[in-house]
Design a protein around this motif. Structure first.
Motif, PDB file in Angstrom:
ATOM      1  N   CYS A 106      16.250 -19.937  12.116  1.00 32.03           N
ATOM      2  CA  CYS A 106      16.407 -20.052  10.653  1.00 32.03           C
ATOM      3  C   CYS A 106      15.079 -19.859   9.928  1.00 32.03           C
ATOM      4  O   CYS A 106      14.700 -20.632   9.036  1.00 32.03           O
ATOM      5  CB  CYS A 106      17.014 -21.409  10.279  1.00 32.03           C
ATOM      6  N   VAL A 107      14.348 -18.827  10.330  1.00 31.20           N
ATOM      7  CA  VAL A 107      13.072 -18.510   9.687  1.00 31.20           C
ATOM      8  C   VAL A 107      13.023 -17.020   9.384  1.00 31.20           C
ATOM      9  O   VAL A 107      13.819 -16.230   9.904  1.00 31.20           O
ATOM     10  CB  VAL A 107      11.866 -18.894  10.575  1.00 31.20           C
ATOM     11  N   ASP A 108      12.071 -16.640   8.546  1.00 34.56           N
ATOM     12  CA  ASP A 108      11.832 -15.232   8.249  1.00 34.56           C
ATOM     13  C   ASP A 108      11.074 -14.603   9.416  1.00 34.56           C
ATOM     14  O   ASP A 108      10.267 -15.267  10.075  1.00 34.56           O
ATOM     15  CB  ASP A 108      11.014 -15.108   6.956  1.00 34.56           C
ATOM     16  N   ARG A 109      11.336 -13.326   9.666  1.00 30.42           N
ATOM     17  CA  ARG A 109      10.670 -12.630  10.769  1.00 30.42           C
ATOM     18  C   ARG A 109       9.152 -12.748  10.698  1.00 30.42           C
ATOM     19  O   ARG A 109       8.476 -12.898  11.725  1.00 30.42           O
ATOM     20  CB  ARG A 109      11.089 -11.153  10.766  1.00 30.42           C
ATOM     21  N   ARG A 110       8.603 -12.692   9.495  1.00 28.54           N
ATOM     22  CA  ARG A 110       7.148 -12.753   9.365  1.00 28.54           C
ATOM     23  C   ARG A 110       6.576 -14.096   9.792  1.00 28.54           C
ATOM     24  O   ARG A 110       5.413 -14.193  10.181  1.00 28.54           O
ATOM     25  CB  ARG A 110       6.746 -12.433   7.925  1.00 28.54           C
ATOM     26  N   GLN A 111       7.410 -15.158   9.732  1.00 29.84           N
ATOM     27  CA  GLN A 111       6.954 -16.471  10.192  1.00 29.84           C
ATOM     28  C   GLN A 111       6.847 -16.529  11.713  1.00 29.84           C
ATOM     29  O   GLN A 111       6.256 -17.455  12.263  1.00 29.84           O
ATOM     30  CB  GLN A 111       7.903 -17.557   9.687  1.00 29.84           C
ATOM     31  N   LEU A 112       7.395 -15.533  12.380  1.00 32.47           N
ATOM     32  CA  LEU A 112       7.266 -15.425  13.829  1.00 32.47           C
ATOM     33  C   LEU A 112       6.034 -14.615  14.223  1.00 32.47           C
ATOM     34  O   LEU A 112       5.784 -14.397  15.408  1.00 32.47           O
ATOM     35  CB  LEU A 112       8.513 -14.772  14.421  1.00 32.47           C
ATOM     36  N   GLY A 113       5.287 -14.140  13.227  1.00 33.13           N
ATOM     37  CA  GLY A 113       4.093 -13.342  13.495  1.00 33.13           C
ATOM     38  C   GLY A 113       4.376 -11.872  13.681  1.00 33.13           C
ATOM     39  O   GLY A 113       3.494 -11.105  14.058  1.00 33.13           O
ATOM     40  N   LEU A 114       5.626 -11.463  13.418  1.00 36.43           N
ATOM     41  CA  LEU A 114       6.010 -10.060  13.601  1.00 36.43           C
ATOM     42  C   LEU A 114       6.284  -9.410  12.257  1.00 36.43           C
ATOM     43  O   LEU A 114       7.081  -9.911  11.469  1.00 36.43           O
ATOM     44  CB  LEU A 114       7.239  -9.972  14.499  1.00 36.43           C
ATOM     45  N   VAL A 115       5.625  -8.312  11.996  1.00 31.12           N
ATOM     46  CA  VAL A 115       5.753  -7.633  10.714  1.00 31.12           C
ATOM     47  C   VAL A 115       6.180  -6.199  10.946  1.00 31.12           C
ATOM     48  O   VAL A 115       6.000  -5.642  12.039  1.00 31.12           O
ATOM     49  CB  VAL A 115       4.418  -7.660   9.920  1.00 31.12           C
ATOM     50  N   ALA A 116       6.765  -5.605   9.919  1.00 32.58           N
ATOM     51  CA  ALA A 116       7.174  -4.202  10.017  1.00 32.58           C
ATOM     52  C   ALA A 116       5.947  -3.304   9.979  1.00 32.58           C
ATOM     53  O   ALA A 116       4.909  -3.656   9.406  1.00 32.58           O
ATOM     54  CB  ALA A 116       8.110  -3.855   8.864  1.00 32.58           C
ATOM     55  N   THR A 117       6.059  -2.139  10.594  1.00 27.28           N
ATOM     56  CA  THR A 117       4.983  -1.158  10.521  1.00 27.28           C
ATOM     57  C   THR A 117       4.823  -0.715   9.083  1.00 27.28           C
ATOM     58  O   THR A 117       5.792  -0.354   8.424  1.00 27.28           O
ATOM     59  CB  THR A 117       5.309   0.062  11.408  1.00 27.28           C
ATOM     60  N   ALA A 118       3.594  -0.793   8.580  1.00 26.32           N
ATOM     61  CA  ALA A 118       3.346  -0.463   7.172  1.00 26.32           C
ATOM     62  C   ALA A 118       3.801   0.956   6.875  1.00 26.32           C
ATOM     63  O   ALA A 118       3.572   1.881   7.656  1.00 26.32           O
ATOM     64  CB  ALA A 118       1.868  -0.630   6.848  1.00 26.32           C
ATOM     65  N   LYS A 119       4.446   1.136   5.727  1.00 27.44           N
ATOM     66  CA  LYS A 119       5.018   2.430   5.394  1.00 27.44           C
ATOM     67  C   LYS A 119       4.663   2.858   3.971  1.00 27.44           C
ATOM     68  O   LYS A 119       4.252   3.979   3.733  1.00 27.44           O
ATOM     69  CB  LYS A 119       6.541   2.361   5.555  1.00 27.44           C
ATOM     70  N   GLY A 120       4.863   1.966   3.004  1.00 28.72           N
ATOM     71  CA  GLY A 120       4.651   2.319   1.609  1.00 28.72           C
ATOM     72  C   GLY A 120       3.185   2.319   1.197  1.00 28.72           C
ATOM     73  O   GLY A 120       2.321   1.772   1.890  1.00 28.72           O
ATOM     74  N   PHE A 121       2.905   2.944   0.049  1.00 31.54           N
ATOM     75  CA  PHE A 121       1.555   2.995  -0.512  1.00 31.54           C
ATOM     76  C   PHE A 121       1.600   2.620  -1.989  1.00 31.54           C
ATOM     77  O   PHE A 121       2.616   2.808  -2.667  1.00 31.54           O
ATOM     78  CB  PHE A 121       0.959   4.406  -0.382  1.00 31.54           C
ATOM     79  N   CYS A 122       0.494   2.088  -2.488  1.00 31.44           N
ATOM     80  CA  CYS A 122       0.362   1.813  -3.923  1.00 31.44           C
ATOM     81  C   CYS A 122      -1.019   2.251  -4.390  1.00 31.44           C
ATOM     82  O   CYS A 122      -1.959   2.356  -3.588  1.00 31.44           O
ATOM     83  CB  CYS A 122       0.595   0.334  -4.224  1.00 31.44           C
ATOM     84  N   ALA A 123      -1.144   2.513  -5.678  1.00 29.39           N
ATOM     85  CA  ALA A 123      -2.427   2.934  -6.262  1.00 29.39           C
ATOM     86  C   ALA A 123      -2.399   2.626  -7.749  1.00 29.39           C
ATOM     87  O   ALA A 123      -1.336   2.450  -8.345  1.00 29.39           O
ATOM     88  CB  ALA A 123      -2.652   4.433  -6.026  1.00 29.39           C
ATOM     89  N   GLY A 124      -3.604   2.554  -8.341  1.00 28.71           N
ATOM     90  CA  GLY A 124      -3.672   2.388  -9.795  1.00 28.71           C
ATOM     91  C   GLY A 124      -4.237   1.060 -10.247  1.00 28.71           C
ATOM     92  O   GLY A 124      -4.998   0.405  -9.532  1.00 28.71           O
ATOM     93  N   ASN A 125      -3.836   0.662 -11.429  1.00 28.00           N
ATOM     94  CA  ASN A 125      -4.383  -0.518 -12.102  1.00 28.00           C
ATOM     95  C   ASN A 125      -3.772  -1.791 -11.512  1.00 28.00           C
ATOM     96  O   ASN A 125      -2.932  -2.440 -12.134  1.00 28.00           O
ATOM     97  CB  ASN A 125      -4.072  -0.410 -13.603  1.00 28.00           C
ATOM     98  N   LEU A 126      -4.217  -2.157 -10.312  1.00 22.12           N
ATOM     99  CA  LEU A 126      -3.550  -3.233  -9.591  1.00 22.12           C
ATOM    100  C   LEU A 126      -4.510  -3.938  -8.637  1.00 22.12           C
ATOM    101  O   LEU A 126      -5.298  -3.296  -7.943  1.00 22.12           O
ATOM    102  CB  LEU A 126      -2.376  -2.628  -8.791  1.00 22.12           C
ATOM    103  N   ARG A 127      -4.437  -5.275  -8.629  1.00 19.50           N
ATOM    104  CA  ARG A 127      -5.196  -6.085  -7.669  1.00 19.50           C
ATOM    105  C   ARG A 127      -4.247  -7.122  -7.069  1.00 19.50           C
ATOM    106  O   ARG A 127      -3.399  -7.668  -7.769  1.00 19.50           O
ATOM    107  CB  ARG A 127      -6.375  -6.794  -8.336  1.00 19.50           C
ATOM    108  N   TYR A 128      -4.406  -7.396  -5.782  1.00 20.04           N
ATOM    109  CA  TYR A 128      -3.597  -8.450  -5.156  1.00 20.04           C
ATOM    110  C   TYR A 128      -4.362  -9.060  -3.980  1.00 20.04           C
ATOM    111  O   TYR A 128      -5.323  -8.491  -3.459  1.00 20.04           O
ATOM    112  CB  TYR A 128      -2.239  -7.915  -4.695  1.00 20.04           C
ATOM    113  N   ARG A 129      -3.918 -10.248  -3.581  1.00 19.32           N
ATOM    114  CA  ARG A 129      -4.555 -10.978  -2.493  1.00 19.32           C
ATOM    115  C   ARG A 129      -3.573 -11.139  -1.341  1.00 19.32           C
ATOM    116  O   ARG A 129      -2.413 -11.501  -1.563  1.00 19.32           O
ATOM    117  CB  ARG A 129      -5.009 -12.360  -2.977  1.00 19.32           C
TER     118      ARG A 129
END
Length: 335
Positions: A106-129
């Motif tokens: 009953c947890v999210d996959r990412r809480q198991l330490g497993l993540v999807a292979t990165a696919k998407g991209f972003c660019a522009g006026n944006l900052r995130y942590r």
């Protein structure tokens, strides 16, 4: 809260493995053995090879998850598959086991330490942590865009608000817009691509971005074919009924095929594949789409033509930005 979840995951995995080991050691020692993670376990001779293999796969994934959670590490789903190619044979098998374990715990996959292979991209006026590492990404400093990771992120609202978000279907169009000054002309814009059908990380990232900039319009640009329409529909389904209107399909619309400036019939393609035709028919029959979208897709049925976005700038690299997109954005033409 995160530490409690990690402890719960570790305890549950250890408990499951202990039960398996105890059962195995109750079997007669004269029966054939199976080696799992360098441990020798005894099996009942009635167990088929397929069951042995399935069990081995499950235990291997459990042990990998235990290590990742214990060490606070990350591994993408592709890496998991390639770590034991001969065991899994196909990535869908390892992916399926991970999803089974996530549902069981009953947890999210990412809480198991497993993540999807990165696919998407972003660019522009944006900052995130990135929450886990604390790393701050400033997309204004990157000329070719930033890979959208399948991890928890926190959007950092900047003084210069994002004026609009443009989501494009293809990486080729994303790079074309970057290389030919789209973000220079539209300084406050943010560009995103899912490189085809968007993955969970890209859709989640867009959703979080829309929550922070809750008045910023979101446009989507796709190929003029049924696959492009379905991609636009996938992005739209990311939002609930109250926010869905914020995502607007900018084009390329089927009705524009024959009216685009300098477009000849040779730049459009015939729809000859029966699978595409069936997809068009099914989409038109859907009850969850607007009349405007249904009318556009009906054009495919009537004219049996389609077109890729690249056709718009085939005879001039600035045509897509200076003519098509500018007219759309300034003329407020979208669905």
């Amino acid at each position: 809260m995160s530490d409690n979840i990690d402890l719960k995951i570790l305890n549950e995995i250890e408990h499951m493995c202990m039960l398996c080991v105890e059962q195995m050691y109750r079997l007669p020692t004269s029966l054939p053995s199976l080696i799992i993670n360098e441990q020798n376990y005894q099996w009942n001779d009635k167990i088929e090879d397929r069951n042995r293999r399935d069990f081995t796969r499950y235990i291997y994934v459990l042990s990998t998850i235990h290590r990742l959670v214990r060490t606070q590490s990350r591994m993408n789903m592709r890496e998991l598959f390639y770590s034991q190619v001969n065991l899994f044979h196909q990535q869908r098998i390892s992916d399926s086991i991970v999803e089974q374990i996530a549902r069981h715990l009953c947890v999210d996959r990412r809480q198991l330490g497993l993540v999807a292979t990165a696919k998407g991209f972003c660019a522009g006026n944006l900052r995130y942590r990135i929450v886990r590492s604390g790393e701050i990404i400033d997309c204004n400093q990157l000329s070719n865009g930033q890979l959208i990771v399948d991890d928890d992120v926190e959007i950092i609202e900047t003084e210069n608000h994002i004026t609009f978000i443009l989501v494009v279907e293809k990486d080729t169009i994303f790079q074309h817009l970057l290389n030919h000054g789209f973000l220079t002309r539209y300084h406050g814009a943010c560009l995103i691509t899912g490189r085809g059908q968007p993955d969970h990380a890209t859709r989640s990232f867009l959703f979080q971005l829309s929550r922070v900039y809750n008045e910023t319009p979101i446009y989507i640009l796709t190929d003029c074919d049924i696959f492009g329409v379905l991609i636009a529909s996938t992005y739209q389904s990311t939002f609930d009924d109250n926010d869905r209107h914020r995502l607007r399909w900018l084009g390329v619309w089927p009705e524009e095929l024959l009216s685009l400036c300098s477009l000849s019939i040779s730049q459009t393609l015939p729809i000859t594949d029966e699978r595409e035709r069936r997809m068009i028919s099914r989409f038109i029959q859907r009850s969850d789409i607007s009349d405007e979208w249904r009318q556009q897709v009906s054009f495919f049925e009537q004219h049996q033509r389609k077109m890729e976005i690249e056709a718009i700038y085939e005879n001039g690299t600035k045509k897509l930005i200076d003519d098509y997109l500018h007219d759309k954005l300034m003329g407020h033409r979208w669905l």
